[in-house]
Design an enzyme around this catalytic site. Structure first.
Site, mmCIF file in Angstrom:
data_model
loop_
_atom_site.group_PDB
_atom_site.id
_atom_site.type_symbol
_atom_site.label_atom_id
_atom_site.label_comp_id
_atom_site.label_asym_id
_atom_site.label_seq_id
_atom_site.Cartn_x
_atom_site.Cartn_y
_atom_site.Cartn_z
ATOM 1 N N VAL A 82 0.727 -1.151 -0.009
ATOM 2 C CA VAL A 82 -0.068 0.098 0.070
ATOM 3 C C VAL A 82 0.914 1.295 -0.049
ATOM 4 C CG1 VAL A 82 -1.698 1.199 1.425
ATOM 5 C CG2 VAL A 82 -1.932 -1.109 1.336
ATOM 6 N N LYS A 83 0.431 2.059 -1.009
ATOM 7 C CA LYS A 83 1.400 3.408 -1.015
ATOM 8 C C LYS A 83 0.677 4.315 -0.419
ATOM 9 C CE LYS A 83 4.713 5.049 -4.581
ATOM 10 N NZ LYS A 83 4.962 5.081 -6.170
#
Ligand code: G3P
Length: 218
Positions: A82-83
């Site tokens: 997850v960015k």
């Protein structure tokens, strides 16, 4: 050094994955928009091609929204990273997500202070954007040097420095000389890493001599 490719172009990823040199993929909202495909579909396909970490960025800017989108993204595949942006809400979400066992890439990092905060938030990766600093007359590589110096003082920090916004092969070489853990590189620049005119010239000379001598191996 790990090599990630910075794109959401599945055809490019397939070609580079075949080289055996690809350790992961990073995308961002602009790259996914450029692909012209739905986020879920393109991330799912990339995750099926590359077993390493695949960064998929939330679009929400608030903590609750980031956690909601992170749940959706993490459900796509186990190698989704997850960015989140390097903002107070992003780092708060990073802390929560890493405590929950997620891989998190904290992006849009432009200072050593920001990188230290991302490490304290437990990020798996922090992405300093070297090219965008160079673009405004600052030194992206000086930032990488500062971050690596700081992180080396605290061996308990597990965050990997993922050099991003790479503009040319020397960004990769300089980042490797500084000991950065990962470089995420646009496909065209990854391909440039293979090239040297003396390699081409030398191979042509070997093959010409071989043919002239009429030699065979099998
Ligand atoms: O995807 C993250 C980063 O590598 C993008 O940088 O400057 O090429 O848009 P840039």
């Amino acid at each position: 050094m790990k090599f990630f490719v910075d794109t959401a172009d599945v055809a490019e990823i397939k070609l580079l994955a075949a080289s055996g040199l690809l350790d992961g993929v990073t995308t961002n909202p602009s790259l996914v928009a450029k692909s012209g495909r739905a986020m879920h579909d393109v991330i799912a396909e990339i995750c099926a091609i590359v077993p390493g970490p695949v960064s998929a960025e939330v679009a929400a800017t608030d903590y609750d929204g980031m956690l909601h989108e992170a749940r959706i993204l993490r459900a796509i595949a186990k190698n989704v990273t997850v960015k989140v942006p390097l903002t107070p809400d992003g780092l708060r979400a990073c802390r929560h997500l890493t405590n929950d066992g997620a891989m998190v890439n904290v992006t849009l990092c432009f200072s050593a202070a920001q990188a230290l905060l991302a490490a304290k938030a437990g990020a798996s990766f922090v992405s300093p954007f070297v090219g965008r600093l160079d673009d405004i007359g600052e030194s992206g590589m000086a930032l990488i040097a500062d971050i690596m110096t700081i992180f080396r003082q605290y061996p308990y920090l597990k965050t990997e420095v993922l050099v991003a916004s790479v503009r040319h092969p020397m960004h990769v070489v300089e980042a490797a000389k500084l000991g950065a853990h990962v470089a995420t590189v646009p496909p065209a620049i990854l391909r440039q890493l293979f090239n040297h005119p003396l390699t081409d010239k030398g191979l042509a000379a070997f093959l010409a001599d071989w043919a002239k001598a009429g030699l065979k191996i099998a």
